[in-house]
Design an enzyme around this catalytic site. Structure first.
Site, PDB file in Angstrom:
ATOM      1  N   ARG A   1      33.131  20.678  -3.644  1.00  0.00           N
ATOM      2  CA  ARG A   1      32.254  20.013  -2.761  1.00  0.00           C
ATOM      3  C   ARG A   1      30.980  21.421  -1.931  1.00  0.00           C
ATOM      4  O   ARG A   1      30.434  21.171  -1.383  1.00  0.00           O
ATOM      5  CB  ARG A   1      33.055  19.659  -2.170  1.00  0.00           C
ATOM      6  CG  ARG A   1      33.439  17.925  -3.548  1.00  0.00           C
ATOM      7  CD  ARG A   1      34.447  16.851  -2.138  1.00  0.00           C
ATOM      8  NE  ARG A   1      34.351  15.828  -2.946  1.00  0.00           N
ATOM      9  CZ  ARG A   1      35.364  15.128  -2.507  1.00  0.00           C
ATOM     10  NH1 ARG A   1      35.711  14.474  -1.286  1.00  0.00           N
ATOM     11  NH2 ARG A   1      35.419  13.171  -3.810  1.00  0.00           N
TER      12      ARG A   1
ATOM     13  N   LYS B   1      41.810  -1.478 -15.282  1.00  0.00           N
ATOM     14  CA  LYS B   1      41.494  -3.648 -15.276  1.00  0.00           C
ATOM     15  C   LYS B   1      40.112  -3.502 -15.899  1.00  0.00           C
ATOM     16  O   LYS B   1      38.865  -2.960 -15.060  1.00  0.00           O
ATOM     17  CB  LYS B   1      41.232  -3.533 -13.652  1.00  0.00           C
ATOM     18  CG  LYS B   1      43.312  -3.974 -14.186  1.00  0.00           C
ATOM     19  CD  LYS B   1      43.854  -3.937 -12.577  1.00  0.00           C
ATOM     20  CE  LYS B   1      44.818  -4.430 -11.506  1.00  0.00           C
ATOM     21  NZ  LYS B   1      45.215  -4.539 -10.410  1.00  0.00           N
TER      22      LYS B   1
ATOM     23  N   GLY C   1      35.924   8.481 -10.837  1.00  0.00           N
ATOM     24  CA  GLY C   1      37.153   8.302 -10.361  1.00  0.00           C
ATOM     25  C   GLY C   1      37.558   8.560 -11.226  1.00  0.00           C
ATOM     26  O   GLY C   1      37.560  10.041 -11.284  1.00  0.00           O
TER      27      GLY C   1
ATOM     28  N   GLY D   1      33.014   6.640  -5.834  1.00  0.00           N
ATOM     29  CA  GLY D   1      33.149   4.619  -5.046  1.00  0.00           C
ATOM     30  C   GLY D   1      31.642   4.720  -4.978  1.00  0.00           C
ATOM     31  O   GLY D   1      30.987   3.911  -6.230  1.00  0.00           O
TER      32      GLY D   1
HETATM   33  P1  AMP Z   1      40.765   2.976 -13.624  1.00  0.00           P
HETATM   34  O1  AMP Z   1      40.585   2.982 -11.644  1.00  0.00           O
HETATM   35  O2  AMP Z   1      40.190   1.305 -13.202  1.00  0.00           O
HETATM   36  O3  AMP Z   1      39.196   3.914 -14.191  1.00  0.00           O
HETATM   37  O4  AMP Z   1      41.556   3.268 -14.084  1.00  0.00           O
HETATM   38  C1  AMP Z   1      42.463   4.349 -14.543  1.00  0.00           C
HETATM   39  C2  AMP Z   1      43.685   3.508 -14.620  1.00  0.00           C
HETATM   40  O5  AMP Z   1      43.796   3.441 -15.800  1.00  0.00           O
HETATM   41  C3  AMP Z   1      44.318   5.375 -15.179  1.00  0.00           C
HETATM   42  O6  AMP Z   1      44.801   5.610 -13.950  1.00  0.00           O
HETATM   43  C4  AMP Z   1      45.006   5.110 -16.206  1.00  0.00           C
HETATM   44  O7  AMP Z   1      46.403   6.006 -16.477  1.00  0.00           O
HETATM   45  C5  AMP Z   1      45.445   4.101 -16.039  1.00  0.00           C
HETATM   46  N1  AMP Z   1      44.952   3.239 -17.623  1.00  0.00           N
HETATM   47  C6  AMP Z   1      44.781   3.758 -18.404  1.00  0.00           C
HETATM   48  N2  AMP Z   1      44.794   2.823 -20.020  1.00  0.00           N
HETATM   49  C7  AMP Z   1      46.219   2.341 -19.471  1.00  0.00           C
HETATM   50  C8  AMP Z   1      47.358   1.311 -20.442  1.00  0.00           C
HETATM   51  N3  AMP Z   1      47.257   1.749 -21.940  1.00  0.00           N
HETATM   52  N4  AMP Z   1      47.916   1.336 -19.493  1.00  0.00           N
HETATM   53  C9  AMP Z   1      48.126   1.621 -17.972  1.00  0.00           C
HETATM   54  N5  AMP Z   1      47.392   2.043 -17.595  1.00  0.00           N
HETATM   55  C10 AMP Z   1      46.188   2.589 -18.173  1.00  0.00           C
END
Ligand code: AMP
Length: 395
Positions: free
Chosen positions: A35, A197, A353, A376
């Site tokens: 950074r 999610k 992220g 973010g």
């Molecule tokens: P996000 O913060 O929503 O971008 O999610 C990132 C996280 O999603 C990471 O820590 C991954 O470990 C998790 N992730 C990715 N694929 C899967 C999966 N099939 N089942 C559970 N967690 C997942």
């Protein structure tokens, strides 16, 4: 919005909002200088134009004065990276800051103490913003990572500088990278959304359906789409409250001529752990007791074709649980496809992220066109929101 080059800087004091929220170890030494290096081009440009720099940043989330989060810990590192001794003010406003800012000569750099030692910073307090503004002649915002916050130093302060404010080089690069994908991207434009999610990415999906030709949906998000269409996802992560919604999204995509690509096979396991048993199975037929944690080989072959024919690529979110080495293959392999497509001339942006963590961890950061510095702020930009820190530079 003015660029740095359009600002009169000769003999001027520039107060620059940088993002020096860097990680420190137990000895209060900086462990990642990314950074600081990212802000260097802006600082150098101001100094070269005959100005001086007053740098302000937050570090961590202190509640009041917190010695462990003092920016004095980073002075030596900033001095070393800038190649000049950096002066430090023990508070970001008040007598010490005023005296040191007043005495600052062209070519010199002053770093102010952690902005968040004052709660007025995050409250967006106008008097606090004015006290910061009074230290300088011009204002530059170069902190993309906090541009989505209407804090005193990121947004409110700009009111005090009618014409004398500009976007820093890093922030400008971020804006241009996002525009290259969402506004001026050469077709076919592809977005790859992964992560855990659907619910956290809804606004992004809604916004980008109008901008992209292809959308790959991977990671944990995919199972909600698969179940909604009648597939058996076993114990895979799935948001049952969003089943109808995902069907609506698929309809919307169809109406907008956006091709959606979902995984067809997965690497599944019986427990959420790196060491548990694994097998590759059809994504529609995951038995109870099994959960998909990574994309399978056929899915990756399918994704490869889409990635290699794309001219513009946005990647947000891993294709699997990349933190477990046995389930990182999908995310790493996708990285190699994006690398190849970029080498063939595509523009690729990685942002938001965990995908940024993944590209750094697996060595792709230099092989894609741009890696965003803001989590973010990037997500809100992809949602189509105007970030307050950027809007404030326009008025
Ligand atoms: P996000 O913060 O929503 O971008 O999610 C990132 C996280 O999603 C990471 O820590 C991954 O470990 C998790 N992730 C990715 N694929 C899967 C999966 N099939 N089942 C559970 N967690 C997942």
């Amino acid at each position: 919005m003015k660029t740095l080059e359009q600002l009169e800087l000769n003999g001027k004091k520039a107060i620059i909002r940088v993002d020096f929220n860097v990680p420190l170890n137990d000895d209060q030494k900086v462990t990642d200088t990314t950074r600081i290096l990212a802000a260097k081009p802006t600082i150098d440009a101001v100094l070269q134009a005959g100005g001086s720099c007053i740098l302000m940043s937050h570090l961590g989330r202190p509640k009041g004065i917190t010695p462990a989060l003092s920016l004095k810990h980073i002075v030596a590192t900033v001095s070393e990276l800038l190649g000049k001794d950096v002066i430090f003010a023990s508070d970001c406003i008040g007598e010490d800051a005023k005296a040191k800012a007043a005495a600052l000569k062209a070519g010199e750099v002053l770093l102010l103490e952690n902005l968040r030692f004052h709660s007025e910073e995050t409250q967006g307090d106008t008097n606090f913003a004015k006290a910061l503004a009074n230290l300088a002649d011009v204002y530059i915002n170069d902190a993309f990572g906090t541009a989505h916050r209407a804090h005193a130093s990121t947004t409110i302060i700009a009111e005090n500088f009618e014409e004398n404010k500009a976007v820093g080089k890093l922030l400008q690069q971020e804006i241009e990278a996002i525009d290259k994908v969402l506004k001026t991207g050469e077709k076919p434009v592809l977005a790859i959304l992964g992560g855990s999610k659907v619910s956290s990415k809804i606004t992004i999906i809604e916004n980008i359906l109008d901008k992209v030709d292809h959308l790959i949906i991977g990671g944990g998000m995919a199972y909600t789409f698969v179940k909604a269409q009648g597939g058996e996802v076993g114990n895979s992560i799935c948001e049952d409250d969003y089943l109808d919604y995902t069907l609506e999204l698929l309809e919307k995509a169809k109406a907008k001529n956006v091709q959606i690509h979902l995984p067809v096979d997965v690497v599944a396991t019986t427990e959420f752990s790196n060491e548990s048993a694994r097998k590759t199975i059809n994504i529609n037929e995951i038995p109870s007791g099994w959960e998909g944690l990574d994309a399978g080989p056929t899915s990756l072959e399918n994704f490869k074709k889409v990635v290699l024919q794309a001219k513009t690529i946005l990647w947000n979110g891993p294709l699997g649980v990349f933190e477990f080495s046995n389930f990182a293959n999908g995310t790493i392999t996708l990285g190699t496809f994006i690398e190849e497509s970029t080498a063939n001339g595509a523009f690729s942006l990685v942002g938001g992220g965990d995908s940024v963590a993944a590209v750094k961890q697996f060595g792709f950061a230099e092989k894609v066109s741009y890696v965003s510095t803001g989590g973010g702020a990037m997500l809100e930009s992809l949602e189509g929101k105007t970030l307050p820190g950027i809007a404030a530079l326009n008025t």
